[in-house]
Design an enzyme around this catalytic site. Structure first.
Site: not given
Ligand code: NAP
Length: 248
Positions: A143, A157
């Site tokens: 991130s 985080y």
């Molecule tokens: P999101 O929409 O909340 O999706 C999170 C995903 O992770 C969901 O599919 C969830 O499954 C799954 N998950 C969470 N804990 C898990 C576990 N213990 N085992 C298996 N699956 C798990 O989030 P996102 O924004 O797409 O984020 C994805 C990644 O990108 C994360 O690592 C986050 O830190 C990173 N990121 C995001 C941003 C941003 O601005 N969005 C920026 C930088 C980095 P369920 O649907 O079943 O709950």
């Protein structure tokens, strides 16, 4: 020969967008999810409707048992593994240093760091050329927070993602002789559900002014980068941390 990709946390957000784009790029995809079965099934249906191959696999990848289960499902359904997107991650409520509790810290380290180590371990066992594998590619989810530090809100985080940057550098060096490339992506403010878990419903709106491009990003914009890094088009790219954050 169809290449096989495992996406952890593939039911929603960046993981779901990447699963769909990778399938369009020719990968068969294992879509891991933790709780949201309907969303994972919808991703699989979208892939199948366009002639691709995909399965949904439930598992908590922050636990070793869950990780072993996901990889067993990949072995049984596809019989090979060529790419891993270590994407699953969680955020915590906005906090300052005096508020942090052990449970919060342990969840951040377990879900955001340990899961990536354990999934990489299982992937390398299957991909390494010195034990009969075909090589492969891993993309670790970091991130922009790893650079920015998360002061006054998301420091744990941010620190968990800093660990992923270091892990990526080390793993890329260790497994390059085994035919495996490893890179990290560092998204900025991307429009997904994860921000709701900070407890600040206006998080994206209040921070977007700090983005030089003046807007938030989409899951699809991150997915395009991830699919490139997983593909043979990135055949000489390893050990990098690629920012995808509109200049922030
Ligand atoms: P999101 O929409 O909340 O999706 C999170 C995903 O992770 C969901 O599919 C969830 O499954 C799954 N998950 C969470 N804990 C898990 C576990 N213990 N085992 C298996 N699956 C798990 O989030 P996102 O924004 O797409 O984020 C994805 C990644 O990108 C994360 O690592 C986050 O830190 C990173 N990121 C995001 C941003 C941003 O601005 N969005 C920026 C930088 C980095 P369920 O649907 O079943 O709950």
């Amino acid at each position: 020969m169809t290449k096989v990709l495992l996406v952890t946390g593939g039911s929603r957000g960046i993981g779901a967008a990447t699963a769909i784009k990778a399938a369009a790029d020719g990968f068969a995809v294992a879509v891991n999810y933790r709780t949201n079965r309907d969303a994972a099934r919808a991703v699989v249906s979208t892939i199948k409707e366009t002639g691709g191959k995909a399965i949904a696999v439930q598992a908590d990848v922050s636990e070793e048992r869950g990780v072993l289960g996901v990889f067993e499902a990949v072995d049984q359904n596809f019989g090979r593994l060529d790419a891993l997107f270590n994407n699953a991650g969680v955020i915590h409520t906005n906090q300052r240093i005096r508020d942090y509790e052990v449970a919060t810290l342990e969840e951040q380290w377990r879900v955001n760091i340990s899961s990536q180590f354990l999934c990489a371990r299982e992937a390398v066992k299957r991909m390494a050329t010195d034990t009969g594998g075909n090589g492969g590619a891993i993309v670790n989810m970091s991130s922009a927070a790893a650079r920015i530090g998360g002061a006054n809100s998301l420091m744990a985080y941010a620190a968990s993602k800093g660990a992923i940057d270091t892990f990526t550098t080390g793993l890329a060096t260790e497994v390059a002789p085994l035919g495996i490339r490893v890179n990290a992506v560092r998204p900025g403010l991307i429009e997904t559900d994860i921000h709701d878990d900070t407890g600040d419903p206006d998080r994206l709106k209040s921070l977007v002014g700090m983005v030089p491009m003046g807007r938030t990003g989409t899951a699809e914009e991150v997915a395009d980068l991830v699919v490139y890094l997983l593909s043979d088009r990135a055949s000489y790219v390893t050990g990098t941390h690629v920012d995808v954050g509109g200049g922030r």
